[in-house]
Design an enzyme around this catalytic site. Structure first.
Site, PDB file in Angstrom:
ATOM      1  N   HIS A 191      -1.776  -5.498   1.531  1.00  0.00           N
ATOM      2  CA  HIS A 191      -3.069  -6.148   1.299  1.00  0.00           C
ATOM      3  C   HIS A 191      -2.833  -7.576   0.829  1.00  0.00           C
ATOM      4  O   HIS A 191      -1.857  -7.849   0.137  1.00  0.00           O
ATOM      5  CB  HIS A 191      -3.865  -5.404   0.209  1.00  0.00           C
ATOM      6  CG  HIS A 191      -5.055  -6.181  -0.290  1.00  0.00           C
ATOM      7  ND1 HIS A 191      -6.282  -6.131   0.333  1.00  0.00           N
ATOM      8  CD2 HIS A 191      -5.174  -7.069  -1.309  1.00  0.00           C
ATOM      9  CE1 HIS A 191      -7.119  -6.963  -0.307  1.00  0.00           C
ATOM     10  NE2 HIS A 191      -6.473  -7.532  -1.300  1.00  0.00           N
ATOM     11  N   TYR A 205     -12.193  -1.778  -3.433  1.00  0.00           N
ATOM     12  CA  TYR A 205     -12.743  -2.045  -2.100  1.00  0.00           C
ATOM     13  C   TYR A 205     -14.267  -1.980  -2.073  1.00  0.00           C
ATOM     14  O   TYR A 205     -14.861  -1.683  -1.034  1.00  0.00           O
ATOM     15  CB  TYR A 205     -12.146  -1.068  -1.089  1.00  0.00           C
ATOM     16  CG  TYR A 205     -10.772  -1.470  -0.578  1.00  0.00           C
ATOM     17  CD1 TYR A 205     -10.579  -2.693   0.077  1.00  0.00           C
ATOM     18  CD2 TYR A 205      -9.665  -0.638  -0.724  1.00  0.00           C
ATOM     19  CE1 TYR A 205      -9.337  -3.070   0.566  1.00  0.00           C
ATOM     20  CE2 TYR A 205      -8.410  -1.006  -0.238  1.00  0.00           C
ATOM     21  CZ  TYR A 205      -8.255  -2.215   0.407  1.00  0.00           C
ATOM     22  OH  TYR A 205      -7.019  -2.583   0.896  1.00  0.00           O
ATOM     23  N   LYS A 239       0.837  -1.204   0.000  1.00  0.00           N
ATOM     24  CA  LYS A 239       0.000   0.000   0.000  1.00  0.00           C
ATOM     25  C   LYS A 239       0.877   1.261   0.000  1.00  0.00           C
ATOM     26  O   LYS A 239       2.086   1.184   0.258  1.00  0.00           O
ATOM     27  CB  LYS A 239      -0.917  -0.033   1.234  1.00  0.00           C
ATOM     28  CG  LYS A 239      -1.917  -1.218   1.235  1.00  0.00           C
ATOM     29  CD  LYS A 239      -2.835  -1.147   2.455  1.00  0.00           C
ATOM     30  CE  LYS A 239      -3.837  -2.301   2.456  1.00  0.00           C
ATOM     31  NZ  LYS A 239      -4.825  -2.177   3.564  1.00  0.00           N
ATOM     32  N   GLU A 262      -9.830  -9.722  -7.591  1.00  0.00           N
ATOM     33  CA  GLU A 262      -8.766  -8.733  -7.360  1.00  0.00           C
ATOM     34  C   GLU A 262      -7.628  -8.866  -8.380  1.00  0.00           C
ATOM     35  O   GLU A 262      -7.077  -7.865  -8.831  1.00  0.00           O
ATOM     36  CB  GLU A 262      -8.231  -8.876  -5.928  1.00  0.00           C
ATOM     37  CG  GLU A 262      -9.281  -8.445  -4.900  1.00  0.00           C
ATOM     38  CD  GLU A 262      -8.854  -8.683  -3.456  1.00  0.00           C
ATOM     39  OE1 GLU A 262      -7.745  -9.207  -3.216  1.00  0.00           O
ATOM     40  OE2 GLU A 262      -9.634  -8.328  -2.555  1.00  0.00           O
ATOM     41  N   ASN A 298      -1.847  -0.069   7.107  1.00  0.00           N
ATOM     42  CA  ASN A 298      -1.259  -1.340   7.554  1.00  0.00           C
ATOM     43  C   ASN A 298      -0.365  -1.988   6.485  1.00  0.00           C
ATOM     44  O   ASN A 298      -0.190  -3.186   6.461  1.00  0.00           O
ATOM     45  CB  ASN A 298      -2.364  -2.279   8.055  1.00  0.00           C
ATOM     46  CG  ASN A 298      -3.428  -2.534   7.018  1.00  0.00           C
ATOM     47  OD1 ASN A 298      -3.285  -2.158   5.856  1.00  0.00           O
ATOM     48  ND2 ASN A 298      -4.495  -3.191   7.417  1.00  0.00           N
ATOM     49  N   ARG A 300       2.568  -6.626   9.381  1.00  0.00           N
ATOM     50  CA  ARG A 300       1.763  -5.540   9.940  1.00  0.00           C
ATOM     51  C   ARG A 300       2.191  -5.208  11.365  1.00  0.00           C
ATOM     52  O   ARG A 300       2.282  -4.043  11.742  1.00  0.00           O
ATOM     53  CB  ARG A 300       0.280  -5.897   9.851  1.00  0.00           C
ATOM     54  CG  ARG A 300      -0.264  -5.713   8.426  1.00  0.00           C
ATOM     55  CD  ARG A 300      -1.612  -6.318   8.253  1.00  0.00           C
ATOM     56  NE  ARG A 300      -2.316  -5.854   7.055  1.00  0.00           N
ATOM     57  CZ  ARG A 300      -3.488  -6.354   6.654  1.00  0.00           C
ATOM     58  NH1 ARG A 300      -4.064  -7.324   7.330  1.00  0.00           N
ATOM     59  NH2 ARG A 300      -4.060  -5.883   5.560  1.00  0.00           N
TER      60      ARG A 300
HETATM   61  N1  UDP Z   1      -9.636  -0.841   7.516  1.00  0.00           N
HETATM   62  C1  UDP Z   1      -9.745   0.320   8.286  1.00  0.00           C
HETATM   63  N2  UDP Z   1     -10.490   0.262   9.442  1.00  0.00           N
HETATM   64  C2  UDP Z   1     -11.111  -0.879   9.861  1.00  0.00           C
HETATM   65  C3  UDP Z   1     -11.004  -2.039   9.073  1.00  0.00           C
HETATM   66  C4  UDP Z   1     -10.258  -1.986   7.907  1.00  0.00           C
HETATM   67  O1  UDP Z   1      -9.202   1.356   7.934  1.00  0.00           O
HETATM   68  O2  UDP Z   1     -11.765  -0.864  10.913  1.00  0.00           O
HETATM   69  C5  UDP Z   1      -8.854  -0.791   6.263  1.00  0.00           C
HETATM   70  C6  UDP Z   1      -7.488  -1.460   6.380  1.00  0.00           C
HETATM   71  O3  UDP Z   1      -6.557  -0.745   5.553  1.00  0.00           O
HETATM   72  C7  UDP Z   1      -7.774  -2.849   5.839  1.00  0.00           C
HETATM   73  C8  UDP Z   1      -8.761  -2.530   4.709  1.00  0.00           C
HETATM   74  O4  UDP Z   1      -9.562  -1.482   5.247  1.00  0.00           O
HETATM   75  O5  UDP Z   1      -6.579  -3.478   5.404  1.00  0.00           O
HETATM   76  C9  UDP Z   1      -9.646  -3.672   4.291  1.00  0.00           C
HETATM   77  O6  UDP Z   1     -10.300  -4.185   5.433  1.00  0.00           O
HETATM   78  P1  UDP Z   1     -10.382  -5.754   5.680  1.00  0.00           P
HETATM   79  O7  UDP Z   1     -11.324  -5.989   6.808  1.00  0.00           O
HETATM   80  O8  UDP Z   1     -10.676  -6.441   4.392  1.00  0.00           O
HETATM   81  O9  UDP Z   1      -8.908  -6.117   6.209  1.00  0.00           O
HETATM   82  P2  UDP Z   1      -7.724  -6.954   5.521  1.00  0.00           P
HETATM   83  O10 UDP Z   1      -8.343  -8.020   4.683  1.00  0.00           O
HETATM   84  O11 UDP Z   1      -6.908  -5.981   4.707  1.00  0.00           O
HETATM   85  O12 UDP Z   1      -6.944  -7.503   6.669  1.00  0.00           O
HETATM   86 MG    MG Z   2      -9.803  -7.884   3.194  1.00  0.00          MG
END
Ligand code: UDP
Ligand code: MG
Length: 139
Positions: free
Chosen positions: A115, A49, A9, A126, A112, A102
């Site tokens: 992805h 997203y 990212k 994706e 974080n 992370r």
């Molecule tokens: N995210 C955020 N706040 C939250 C949850 C997710 O900003 O409470 C962001 C974070 O960058 C995350 C992305 O949204 O990586 C996608 O969320 P997801 O739940 O799919 O998490 P991931 O699969 O990336 O672990």
């Molecule tokens: Mg996700």
């Protein structure tokens, strides 16, 4: 053989973590079969997203994802999806296990650094979002 999509990212790129992320994935036996640097615009980040549209973090997340360049890659190997997720650690870096990307490098739950697709169906969507067949090189 499974495929997954990963993204370094914008925060990961700005922290010089492109090599570190790729090194971890390759070190786990995954093959990089597609790779490029892109700068998503807001609409492209929103499309990527789409499943999170309507959630409280959607606006901020898509702004962040379009704030600078990212590195997108396709990884191939047995258990590519779970291996990638394991190396990344939990979404919230404070809840991520020691030694994960992370936990080690992310500043907060939004920024974080990396992805990874979470299931075969999301991986297919994706990968297709960023790569066409001619941009992947599977041996
Ligand atoms: N995210 C955020 N706040 C939250 C949850 C997710 O900003 O409470 C962001 C974070 O960058 C995350 C992305 O949204 O990586 C996608 O969320 P997801 O739940 O799919 O998490 P991931 O699969 O990336 O672990
Ligand atoms: Mg996700």
């Amino acid at each position: 053989m499974e495929r997954t999509l990963s993204i370094v990212k914008p925060d990961g790129v700005s922290k010089n973590l492109i090599g570190e992320v790729i090194k971890r994935f390759e070190g786990r036996g995954l093959k990089v079969i597609g790779l490029k640097m892109i700068w998503m615009d807001k609409k492209e980040a929103e499309g990527f997203y789409e499943v999170h549209r309507g959630k409280p973090f959607f606006e901020s997340l898509t702004q962040f994802m379009s704030s600078g360049p990212s590195v997108v890659m396709v990884l191939e190997g047995d258990g590519a999806i779970s291996k990638t997720r394991e190396l990344m650690g939990a979404t919230d870096p404070q809840k991520a296990e020691q030694g994960t990307l992370r936990r080690q490098f992310a500043s907060d739950i939004e920024r974080n650094i990396v992805h990874g697709s979470d299931a075969p169906e999301t991986a297919a969507f994706e990968i297709g979002y960023f790569f066409n067949a001619l941009e992947m090189f599977s041996s």
